[in-house]
Design an enzyme around this catalytic site. Structure first.
Site, mmCIF file in Angstrom:
data_model
loop_
_atom_site.group_PDB
_atom_site.id
_atom_site.type_symbol
_atom_site.label_atom_id
_atom_site.label_comp_id
_atom_site.label_asym_id
_atom_site.label_seq_id
_atom_site.Cartn_x
_atom_site.Cartn_y
_atom_site.Cartn_z
ATOM 1 N N SER A 47 0.827 -1.204 0.000
ATOM 2 C CA SER A 47 0.000 0.000 0.000
ATOM 3 C C SER A 47 0.859 1.252 0.000
ATOM 4 O O SER A 47 2.054 1.204 0.300
ATOM 5 C CB SER A 47 -0.928 0.023 1.228
ATOM 6 N N SER A 107 -3.582 -4.034 -2.754
ATOM 7 C CA SER A 107 -2.790 -2.827 -2.525
ATOM 8 C C SER A 107 -3.742 -1.672 -2.270
ATOM 9 O O SER A 107 -4.653 -1.417 -3.051
ATOM 10 C CB SER A 107 -1.917 -2.521 -3.748
ATOM 11 N N ASP A 159 -3.941 2.050 -2.355
ATOM 12 C CA ASP A 159 -3.208 3.183 -2.932
ATOM 13 C C ASP A 159 -4.116 4.407 -2.898
ATOM 14 O O ASP A 159 -5.038 4.531 -3.714
ATOM 15 C CB ASP A 159 -2.787 2.869 -4.367
#
Length: 361
Positions: free
Chosen positions: A235, A273, A275
């Site tokens: 992340s 992830s 983001d």
């Protein structure tokens, strides 16, 4: 070669000039504070808190316009729904481990009351990335006092980078990483403005690492530097600040351009992830007042924003690289070691592709 900022290696990224500090604090009023927690007993801690105040004045007096963008949503940023609803950032931004997102949110909620402010109802903005490779955080080592200490420590000036604050236990492209920052000065038809980025970086597979267009990760494989976890998940939380007078939809547009910088270093938003990008503008002030109209708001024309878009992407790209070049190797939970990006080998690879001061000789 010791760890240092990317530009201290004689290398550059992008076309635009940096601000004097090459940091998010090049935007006047923006302050950053950090608390680091490192311990080996009774359990291994490699964690901390990073706090960002958007203005010099207390946040219960004035707010700023902001925008939010989720490049991929596996993670948590509290308060993002309120930015989507109102376009106003009503609290500082705190970042830490995924183990500690709750205490960050709770501390921010109670913070005005603890400072004698009874009527400040706001949505706390707290973000997280997972540091469990190095940090034994399952019992929640970050406490409210750590968050308050980071808030109270916030200052302008140079920003400490690497394995510090919320970035203490992070890794990026399977190298040690953490906090990174950078800035760009963008000349627009309406004048010059600064865009600053600060990242808490923790993502990426080694093979994808790209620096200024150079496929660095392909040259610094596991035979050069080993990795304890070969992965593509992870992340990043990206904070963008500007002194350009932007309204909330424009802040959201700027936030989306931060994703370009993420992509330029090799991030593609894997399924697991998180983001997230928060962009705010100090070019307008929103007073905390329920009975008065905010007067004198300004707006940069949309046609003048192109240089800001470039600035955002370049600053994010360099901030991510700084988060690695400034981080030393670290050993943490279960004896796991995450190795530093070898800066000497980075320079060698960049020179092979015509980058750096010695490449022209």
């Amino acid at each position: 070669m010791t760890q240092c900022r990317y530009r201290d290696l004689g290398l550059t990224i992008g076309q635009l000039p940096t601000g004097p500090l090459n940091a998010i604090t090049d935007i006047a009023g923006v302050r950053v504070g950090q608390v680091t927690r490192i311990a080996d007993s009774p359990r291994i801690l490699r964690t901390g808190v990073t706090a960002i105040h958007p203005l010099r004045v207390p946040y219960w007096q004035e707010s700023v316009f902001a925008g939010f963008h989720s490049f991929n949503g596996f993670g948590e940023v509290t308060g993002s729904h309120w930015i989507a609803e109102t376009g106003v950032l009503t609290s500082p931004i705190c970042m830490s481990s995924a183990f500690s997102i709750g205490v960050l949110r709770d501390t921010l909620l109670a913070h005005p009351k603890q400072n004698g402010i009874d009527d400040r109802w706001h949505q706390p903005m707290a973000g997280e990335t997972f540091d469990g490779v190095l940090n034994d955080g399952w019992e929640g080592p970050i406490i409210r006092a750590d968050v308050v200490a980071a808030l109270d420590a916030a200052t302008g000036g140079p920003v400490a980078e690497g394995s510090i604050g919320g970035g203490t236990g992070m890794m990026t492209f399977e190298f040690k990483s953490g906090i990174g920052t950078s800035s760009r000065v963008a000349a627009t038809p309406c004048g010059s403005f600064t865009v600053g980025a600060l990242v808490q970086s923790n993502f990426g597979n080694r093979s994808e690492l790209t620096v200024d267009g150079v496929p660095v990760g392909r040259h610094l494989g596991y035979e050069v530097v080993d990795s304890p976890q070969r992965r593509d998940q992870g992340s990043i939380v990206i904070i963008l600040a500007t002194d350009a007078p932007l309204l909330p939809p424009q802040c959201a547009r700027l936030a989306r351009r931060g994703g370009i910088g993420l992509g330029r270093v090799g991030g593609f938003g894997s399924n697991r992830s998180g983001d997230f990008i928060i962009a705010f503008s100090t070019g307008n002030r929103v007073p905390f007042n329920d009975v008065a109209i905010a007067e004198g708001l300004r707006m940069l024309p949309n046609e003048a924003m192109n240089p800001l878009f470039r600035a955002a992407s370049e600053a994010v790209e360099e901030a991510i690289i700084n988060s690695m070049t400034m981080s030393d190797s670290m050993t943490g939970a279960d004896g796991t070691t995450v190795h530093a990006l070898p800066n000497d080998k980075l320079v060698e690879v960049m020179q092979r592709y015509g980058r750096g001061p010695a490449s022209a000789t």
